[in-house]
Motif scaffolding. Structure first.
Motif, PDB file in Angstrom:
ATOM      1  N   ASN A   1       0.854  -1.161   0.000  1.00 45.47           N
ATOM      2  CA  ASN A   1       0.000   0.000   0.000  1.00 45.47           C
ATOM      3  C   ASN A   1       0.909   1.234   0.000  1.00 45.47           C
ATOM      4  O   ASN A   1       1.871   1.286   0.756  1.00 45.47           O
ATOM      5  N   PRO A   2       0.626   2.232  -0.850  1.00 48.03           N
ATOM      6  CA  PRO A   2       1.559   3.366  -0.998  1.00 48.03           C
ATOM      7  C   PRO A   2       1.808   4.120   0.321  1.00 48.03           C
ATOM      8  O   PRO A   2       2.948   4.511   0.588  1.00 48.03           O
ATOM      9  N   THR A   3       0.761   4.303   1.139  1.00 49.64           N
ATOM     10  CA  THR A   3       0.964   5.031   2.406  1.00 49.64           C
ATOM     11  C   THR A   3       1.875   4.235   3.323  1.00 49.64           C
ATOM     12  O   THR A   3       2.795   4.767   3.947  1.00 49.64           O
TER      13      THR A   3
ATOM     14  N   GLU B   1       4.040   1.892   2.509  1.00 51.86           N
ATOM     15  CA  GLU B   1       5.419   1.825   1.984  1.00 51.86           C
ATOM     16  C   GLU B   1       6.161   3.130   2.277  1.00 51.86           C
ATOM     17  O   GLU B   1       7.320   3.125   2.699  1.00 51.86           O
ATOM     18  N   PHE B   2       5.471   4.267   2.072  1.00 54.86           N
ATOM     19  CA  PHE B   2       6.045   5.589   2.362  1.00 54.86           C
ATOM     20  C   PHE B   2       6.456   5.663   3.835  1.00 54.86           C
ATOM     21  O   PHE B   2       7.584   6.045   4.172  1.00 54.86           O
ATOM     22  N   LEU B   3       5.535   5.279   4.722  1.00 51.27           N
ATOM     23  CA  LEU B   3       5.821   5.381   6.161  1.00 51.27           C
ATOM     24  C   LEU B   3       6.957   4.455   6.570  1.00 51.27           C
ATOM     25  O   LEU B   3       7.842   4.835   7.337  1.00 51.27           O
ATOM     26  N   LYS B   4       6.953   3.247   6.042  1.00 57.80           N
ATOM     27  CA  LYS B   4       8.007   2.287   6.412  1.00 57.80           C
ATOM     28  C   LYS B   4       9.383   2.846   6.037  1.00 57.80           C
ATOM     29  O   LYS B   4      10.345   2.715   6.792  1.00 57.80           O
ATOM     30  N   THR B   5       9.455   3.495   4.884  1.00 56.23           N
ATOM     31  CA  THR B   5      10.724   4.084   4.458  1.00 56.23           C
ATOM     32  C   THR B   5      11.130   5.210   5.401  1.00 56.23           C
ATOM     33  O   THR B   5      12.275   5.303   5.834  1.00 56.23           O
ATOM     34  N   LYS B   6      10.166   6.063   5.730  1.00 55.86           N
ATOM     35  CA  LYS B   6      10.478   7.248   6.553  1.00 55.86           C
ATOM     36  C   LYS B   6      10.759   6.879   8.009  1.00 55.86           C
ATOM     37  O   LYS B   6      11.540   7.551   8.683  1.00 55.86           O
ATOM     38  N   LEU B   7      10.080   5.851   8.524  1.00 56.23           N
ATOM     39  CA  LEU B   7      10.164   5.565   9.962  1.00 56.23           C
ATOM     40  C   LEU B   7      11.467   4.876  10.360  1.00 56.23           C
ATOM     41  O   LEU B   7      11.798   4.818  11.552  1.00 56.23           O
ATOM     42  N   GLN B   8      12.164   4.355   9.397  1.00 55.88           N
ATOM     43  CA  GLN B   8      13.482   3.749   9.642  1.00 55.88           C
ATOM     44  C   GLN B   8      13.511   2.851  10.874  1.00 55.88           C
ATOM     45  O   GLN B   8      14.326   3.020  11.777  1.00 55.88           O
TER      46      GLN B   8
ATOM     47  N   ASN C   1      -1.523  15.764   4.178  1.00 54.74           N
ATOM     48  CA  ASN C   1      -1.370  16.127   2.761  1.00 54.74           C
ATOM     49  C   ASN C   1      -0.124  15.524   2.112  1.00 54.74           C
ATOM     50  O   ASN C   1      -0.082  15.349   0.907  1.00 54.74           O
ATOM     51  N   GLU C   2       0.891  15.248   2.925  1.00 52.23           N
ATOM     52  CA  GLU C   2       2.126  14.725   2.318  1.00 52.23           C
ATOM     53  C   GLU C   2       2.154  13.192   2.263  1.00 52.23           C
ATOM     54  O   GLU C   2       3.102  12.618   1.739  1.00 52.23           O
ATOM     55  N   LEU C   3       1.110  12.563   2.801  1.00 51.50           N
ATOM     56  CA  LEU C   3       1.081  11.106   2.781  1.00 51.50           C
ATOM     57  C   LEU C   3       0.377  10.620   1.518  1.00 51.50           C
ATOM     58  O   LEU C   3      -0.774  10.985   1.275  1.00 51.50           O
ATOM     59  N   PRO C   4       1.043   9.821   0.711  1.00 53.92           N
ATOM     60  CA  PRO C   4       0.402   9.355  -0.518  1.00 53.92           C
ATOM     61  C   PRO C   4      -0.839   8.514  -0.210  1.00 53.92           C
ATOM     62  O   PRO C   4      -0.819   7.700   0.716  1.00 53.92           O
TER      63      PRO C   4
ATOM     64  N   PHE D   1      -9.093   3.557   7.357  1.00 54.30           N
ATOM     65  CA  PHE D   1      -7.803   3.271   6.727  1.00 54.30           C
ATOM     66  C   PHE D   1      -6.628   3.464   7.705  1.00 54.30           C
ATOM     67  O   PHE D   1      -5.731   2.606   7.779  1.00 54.30           O
ATOM     68  N   PRO D   2      -6.626   4.563   8.497  1.00 61.61           N
ATOM     69  CA  PRO D   2      -5.497   4.735   9.433  1.00 61.61           C
ATOM     70  C   PRO D   2      -5.387   3.602  10.459  1.00 61.61           C
ATOM     71  O   PRO D   2      -4.278   3.284  10.895  1.00 61.61           O
ATOM     72  N   VAL D   3      -6.506   3.003  10.819  1.00 60.88           N
ATOM     73  CA  VAL D   3      -6.451   1.889  11.783  1.00 60.88           C
ATOM     74  C   VAL D   3      -5.809   0.666  11.120  1.00 60.88           C
ATOM     75  O   VAL D   3      -5.019  -0.048  11.741  1.00 60.88           O
TER      76      VAL D   3
END
Ligand code: HPA
Length: 272
Positions: A6-8, A10-17, A47-50, A94-96
């Motif tokens: 899921n794009p959100t 994947e984005f978070l996993k990359t950023k959260l390190q 807004n910045e979360l895909p 979705f956030p849950v």
């Protein structure tokens, strides 16, 4: 339906390190200041979360924060999504789903609500012991992804009994007055008519609001433990029903936010 990859996510996993939150927190109208108790490590505007829904309501900042309360890693939503904004149940929850995918097993939800119980006063804190789903919809309608949870979800203990007991003890120790009650969730955006408040009280609800129930349903589907808490911002009690506005709701919620935050912070940080 929520699917991975899921794009959100994947984005978070990359950023959260590698940062792994254990607690999810969803903050309701006027209750976002709890974030000041978080030592923030990462913060994102919605807004910045895909592919993430956007918040449209005053009093909801639209920020996702990752950080620590004490030593406990948390993910907090400052601003949630409501059915009356036109979001689907899947968007609201979705956030849950994201929380669960990031490893969260415990969810705390807060909201502002109208009180029907004649023992309630404006400004009361109500620990939610159960809910009644009066939304014309349910986030689990549609094909079930058994990777995410079961088709038929047990709701016999939607709000975790051990969390409720712990919160009541904390409130007593901290001299925070509280009530316990049943939350009825319905679509809004109208506040209720006197007849509707009367009906809600008669069917067993102590308070009513326009959120929380969808998120709790998905949290239970995902196997999470849930704690819920309401601030009573207005009353729908026979003979005491006054005009209510969103501004009044925000004002009362903001005034009670410090006590609510104390309770939540201690629930997270004190050992069981
Ligand atoms: N009804 C529905 N939602 C609410 C209320 C209410 O009286 N107060 C705050 N949110």
């Amino acid at each position: 339906m929520y699917e991975e990859p899921n794009p959100t996510l994947e984005f978070l996993k990359t950023k959260l390190q590698g940062f792994k939150p254990q607690w999810g927190i969803i903050l309701g109208s006027g209750l976002g200041d709890l974030v000041h108790h978080i030592t923030t490590v990462y913060s994102f505007s919605y807004n910045e979360l895909p592919d993430f829904p956007k918040s449209t309501v005053t009093g909801h900042a639209g920020t996702l924060r990752f950080g620590y309360i004490g030593n406990e890693p948390v993910m907090a939503m400052q601003g949630r999504f409501h059915y009356y904004e036109g979001y689907t149940m899947q968007e609201i929850t979705f956030p849950v789903r994201l929380m669960k995918s990031l490893g969260i097993t415990q969810l705390i939800v807060s909201n502002a609500s109208g009180g029907m119980n004649p023992d309630f006063k404006v400004g009361d804190i109500m620990i939610i012991k159960d809910h009644i789903n009066l939304f014309p919809d349910n986030p689990l309608i549609g094909p079930n992804n058994s990777q995410l949870g079961p088709r038929f979800v047990d709701m016999s203990e939607a709000y975790d009994a051990a969390f409720i007991k712990k919160a009541c003890n904390i409130a007593l120790q901290s001299s925070i007055a509280y009530k316990e009650g049943v939350y009825a969730g319905l679509s809004g955006p109208c506040f209720e008519t006197p007849a509707e408040y009367r009906y809600l009280w008669r069917i067993g609800a102590d308070a009513v609001g326009m959120s929380t129930v969808p998120e709790v349903i998905v949290a239970k589907h995902s196997g999470m433990r849930v704690f819920g808490i309401s601030i009573i911002t207005d009353l729908g009690i026979e003979g005491h029903t006054e005009k209510v506005s969103h501004e009044d709701v925000l004002k009362v919620a903001q005034a009670k936010e410090p006590e609510l935050s104390t309770l939540i912070v201690k629930l997270i940080t004190q050992p069981d």
